[in-house]
Design a protein around this motif. Sequence first.
Motif, short mmCIF file in Angstrom:
data_model
loop_
_atom_site.label_atom_id
_atom_site.label_comp_id
_atom_site.label_asym_id
_atom_site.label_seq_id
_atom_site.Cartn_x
_atom_site.Cartn_y
_atom_site.Cartn_z
N VAL A 1 5.87 -2.80 6.01
CA VAL A 1 6.55 -2.25 4.85
C VAL A 1 7.92 -1.67 5.25
N TRP B 1 10.37 -4.31 5.42
CA TRP B 1 10.72 -4.78 4.08
C TRP B 1 11.68 -3.83 3.40
N ARG B 2 11.46 -2.54 3.56
CA ARG B 2 12.24 -1.55 2.81
C ARG B 2 13.72 -1.55 3.19
N TYR C 1 2.19 -8.05 2.80
CA TYR C 1 3.46 -8.36 3.49
C TYR C 1 3.22 -8.84 4.91
N THR D 1 6.44 -8.28 -4.52
CA THR D 1 6.74 -6.90 -4.88
C THR D 1 6.51 -6.67 -6.38
N PHE E 1 -0.39 -3.32 -0.20
CA PHE E 1 0.97 -3.82 -0.16
C PHE E 1 1.33 -4.23 1.27
N HIS F 1 2.80 -6.43 -7.18
CA HIS F 1 2.22 -5.13 -6.82
C HIS F 1 2.59 -4.07 -7.85
N GLN F 2 3.83 -4.06 -8.27
CA GLN F 2 4.27 -3.08 -9.27
C GLN F 2 3.52 -3.29 -10.59
N VAL G 1 15.53 -4.59 1.52
CA VAL G 1 15.55 -4.42 0.07
C VAL G 1 16.65 -3.42 -0.30
#
Length: 137
Positions: A49, A52-53, A41, A107, A37, A110-111, A56
């Motif tokens: 990450v 990104w978090r 990114y 995203t 992941f 990936h999920q 989000v």
Amino acid sequence: MKENSVESPYPELAAFGLNRFTPCRVAGAAQLPGERFARDYRKKFDISVPDWRVPVHLALAGGASVGDIEVRVAMDKVRVNSRVRRPVHLSLTQGDVALMADLLPVTTAHQAEIERKLGESFDCFGSAIDRILEEQR
């Protein structure tokens, strides 16, 4: 005992084995998809990450305090502050909104990959994680 091995001064640990210790297994299970992941990114968006978090969470919450982000995205205050460089209440910039539109398909993919790998076990896995995380709240 194998040649070149050293006998542990703690023989009671020999039967234990870190490869069966749940916290180590959970961390290991999260590490590989997390690294994939992060690599995606970094390559596609030149962000980490944690970078990104934060946006989000802001997108989902409509804004938040640094303290709320610390709790919701499991990041310490120093990391949150280093990402946002803004005081108390945070919200998305126009650039963040555009980034979210680009990030969502990556995203979601990936999920979907994790759900596919776990198959019928996915719901039980999610419930187990929820129970563990509930203790932190």
